[in-house]
Design a protein around this motif. Structure first.
Motif, PDB file in Angstrom:
ATOM      1  N   UNK A  82      32.730  46.017  21.936  1.00 16.64           N
ATOM      2  CA  UNK A  82      31.966  46.152  23.177  1.00 16.64           C
ATOM      3  C   UNK A  82      32.188  47.576  23.669  1.00 16.64           C
ATOM      4  N   UNK A  83      31.152  48.385  23.629  1.00 16.03           N
ATOM      5  CA  UNK A  83      31.275  49.773  24.050  1.00 16.03           C
ATOM      6  C   UNK A  83      30.978  49.893  25.539  1.00 16.03           C
ATOM      7  N   UNK A  84      31.656  50.830  26.194  1.00 18.27           N
ATOM      8  CA  UNK A  84      31.387  51.073  27.614  1.00 18.27           C
ATOM      9  C   UNK A  84      31.297  52.576  27.865  1.00 18.27           C
ATOM     10  N   UNK A  85      30.505  52.927  28.864  1.00 20.85           N
ATOM     11  CA  UNK A  85      30.312  54.325  29.219  1.00 20.85           C
ATOM     12  C   UNK A  85      30.686  54.619  30.653  1.00 20.85           C
ATOM     13  N   UNK A  86      31.067  53.585  31.386  1.00 21.49           N
ATOM     14  CA  UNK A  86      31.472  53.728  32.779  1.00 21.49           C
ATOM     15  C   UNK A  86      32.651  52.806  33.040  1.00 21.49           C
ATOM     16  N   UNK A  87      33.534  53.228  33.909  1.00 24.44           N
ATOM     17  CA  UNK A  87      34.747  52.463  34.188  1.00 24.44           C
ATOM     18  C   UNK A  87      34.444  51.065  34.729  1.00 24.44           C
ATOM     19  N   UNK A  88      33.357  50.939  35.533  1.00 30.78           N
ATOM     20  CA  UNK A  88      33.062  49.627  36.109  1.00 30.78           C
ATOM     21  C   UNK A  88      32.646  48.611  35.046  1.00 30.78           C
ATOM     22  N   UNK A  89      32.176  49.079  33.904  1.00 27.05           N
ATOM     23  CA  UNK A  89      31.814  48.159  32.826  1.00 27.05           C
ATOM     24  C   UNK A  89      33.034  47.428  32.290  1.00 27.05           C
ATOM     25  N   UNK A  90      34.202  48.034  32.373  1.00 28.07           N
ATOM     26  CA  UNK A  90      35.438  47.369  31.961  1.00 28.07           C
ATOM     27  C   UNK A  90      35.634  46.106  32.803  1.00 28.07           C
ATOM     28  N   UNK A  91      35.454  46.258  34.105  1.00 25.19           N
ATOM     29  CA  UNK A  91      35.627  45.118  35.008  1.00 25.19           C
ATOM     30  C   UNK A  91      34.611  44.017  34.730  1.00 25.19           C
ATOM     31  N   UNK A  92      33.366  44.398  34.520  1.00 19.58           N
ATOM     32  CA  UNK A  92      32.320  43.404  34.250  1.00 19.58           C
ATOM     33  C   UNK A  92      32.588  42.638  32.962  1.00 19.58           C
ATOM     34  N   UNK A  93      32.996  43.330  31.911  1.00 18.25           N
ATOM     35  CA  UNK A  93      33.260  42.674  30.629  1.00 18.25           C
ATOM     36  C   UNK A  93      34.404  41.674  30.760  1.00 18.25           C
ATOM     37  N   UNK A  94      35.495  42.087  31.389  1.00 20.56           N
ATOM     38  CA  UNK A  94      36.645  41.189  31.524  1.00 20.56           C
ATOM     39  C   UNK A  94      36.314  40.014  32.436  1.00 20.56           C
ATOM     40  N   UNK A  95      35.603  40.258  33.530  1.00 22.54           N
ATOM     41  CA  UNK A  95      35.245  39.178  34.443  1.00 22.54           C
ATOM     42  C   UNK A  95      34.331  38.162  33.754  1.00 22.54           C
ATOM     43  N   UNK A  96      33.359  38.636  32.996  1.00 20.51           N
ATOM     44  CA  UNK A  96      32.463  37.722  32.262  1.00 20.51           C
ATOM     45  C   UNK A  96      33.212  36.942  31.201  1.00 20.51           C
ATOM     46  N   UNK A  97      34.182  37.593  30.544  1.00 17.32           N
ATOM     47  CA  UNK A  97      35.001  36.888  29.559  1.00 17.32           C
ATOM     48  C   UNK A  97      35.759  35.749  30.231  1.00 17.32           C
ATOM     49  N   UNK A  98      36.388  36.024  31.362  1.00 18.35           N
ATOM     50  CA  UNK A  98      37.149  34.986  32.078  1.00 18.35           C
ATOM     51  C   UNK A  98      36.231  33.839  32.504  1.00 18.35           C
ATOM     52  N   UNK A  99      35.022  34.160  32.969  1.00 22.02           N
ATOM     53  CA  UNK A  99      34.061  33.116  33.338  1.00 22.02           C
ATOM     54  C   UNK A  99      33.658  32.300  32.116  1.00 22.02           C
ATOM     55  N   UNK A 100      33.432  32.991  31.011  1.00 16.85           N
ATOM     56  CA  UNK A 100      32.954  32.344  29.785  1.00 16.85           C
ATOM     57  C   UNK A 100      33.965  31.328  29.236  1.00 16.85           C
ATOM     58  N   UNK A 101      35.233  31.718  29.235  1.00 15.80           N
ATOM     59  CA  UNK A 101      36.250  30.822  28.674  1.00 15.80           C
ATOM     60  C   UNK A 101      36.902  29.935  29.735  1.00 15.80           C
ATOM     61  N   UNK A 102      36.615  30.209  31.004  1.00 18.32           N
ATOM     62  CA  UNK A 102      37.171  29.389  32.080  1.00 18.32           C
ATOM     63  C   UNK A 102      38.640  29.629  32.338  1.00 18.32           C
ATOM     64  N   UNK A 103      39.130  30.825  31.985  1.00 19.46           N
ATOM     65  CA  UNK A 103      40.540  31.162  32.201  1.00 19.46           C
ATOM     66  C   UNK A 103      40.680  32.618  32.574  1.00 19.46           C
ATOM     67  N   UNK A 104      41.415  32.931  33.620  1.00 20.77           N
ATOM     68  CA  UNK A 104      41.839  32.004  34.658  1.00 20.77           C
ATOM     69  C   UNK A 104      40.670  31.619  35.560  1.00 20.77           C
ATOM     70  N   UNK A 105      40.771  30.469  36.178  1.00 16.90           N
ATOM     71  CA  UNK A 105      39.724  29.983  37.069  1.00 16.90           C
ATOM     72  C   UNK A 105      39.647  30.861  38.316  1.00 16.90           C
ATOM     73  N   UNK A 106      38.450  30.989  38.858  1.00 13.22           N
ATOM     74  CA  UNK A 106      38.274  31.681  40.140  1.00 13.22           C
ATOM     75  C   UNK A 106      38.770  30.765  41.266  1.00 13.22           C
ATOM     76  N   UNK A 107      39.308  31.369  42.313  1.00 11.18           N
ATOM     77  CA  UNK A 107      39.665  30.574  43.494  1.00 11.18           C
ATOM     78  C   UNK A 107      38.593  30.685  44.568  1.00 11.18           C
ATOM     79  N   UNK A 108      37.680  31.631  44.416  1.00 10.91           N
ATOM     80  CA  UNK A 108      36.552  31.760  45.335  1.00 10.91           C
ATOM     81  C   UNK A 108      35.280  31.937  44.528  1.00 10.91           C
TER      82      UNK A 108
END
Length: 150
Positions: free
Chosen positions: A36-62
């Motif tokens: 997964x290539x990224x060109x902006x720092x915020x893409x790091x956050x989006x990729x990791x957040x989507x991964x956590x949502x996709x696998x359901x770990x860790x769960x969101x509290x909000x």
């Protein structure tokens, strides 16, 4: 390297270059067959957040707020692990490599640990912003050391 290799959301961030004060590089995790290539720092956050949502770990509290109105249903799909921890941990960035383990997603942000692979240093972070600041600070200090020694 002191990292929990059994964490399902273990992510390796490889920084290959810095362009106009932004990180450019690659991200690896166990649930992607391709880099997964990224060109902006915020893409790091989006990729990791989507991964956590996709696998359901860790769960969101909000639940995240959205501009769309109506009832948005969350669909969880079954995901299969396609790479093992050792394979993704072999990846290295030209400038820096960081192994991220998000342990919690509380208060609408993340808490976890990041390991700077080249130095073997582990730091805890209390927010996604703090994670980015740790990475930025590590690369900034490393660049200053190299420039001072040259």
């Amino acid at each position: 390297m002191n990292v929990n290799i059994s964490a399902p959301n273990l992510t390796v961030i490889c920084i290959d270059r810095i362009q106009k004060e932004d990180f450019i590089g690659r991200i690896y995790h166990k649930f992607s067959e391709t880099v997964i290539e990224f060109g902006h720092i915020e893409q790091i956050l989006l990729v990791i957040d989507r991964l956590c949502d996709k696998i359901g770990y860790p769960q969101r509290t909000t639940k995240p707020r959205q501009f769309q109105s109506g009832n948005i249903t969350e669909r969880r799909e079954e995901v299969l692990q396609v790479a093992d921890s050792n394979t993704i941990l072999e990846q290295k960035g030209s400038i820096g490599t960081f192994v991220v383990h998000v342990k919690y997603r509380q208060h609408s942000t993340w808490q976890g640990e990041v390991v700077w692979a080249e130095k073997g240093e582990k730091k805890s972070f209390r927010s996604a912003l703090e994670l980015l600041k740790l990475i930025d600070g590590a690369l900034e200090s490393d660049t200053e050391i190299e420039e001072g020694g040259a």
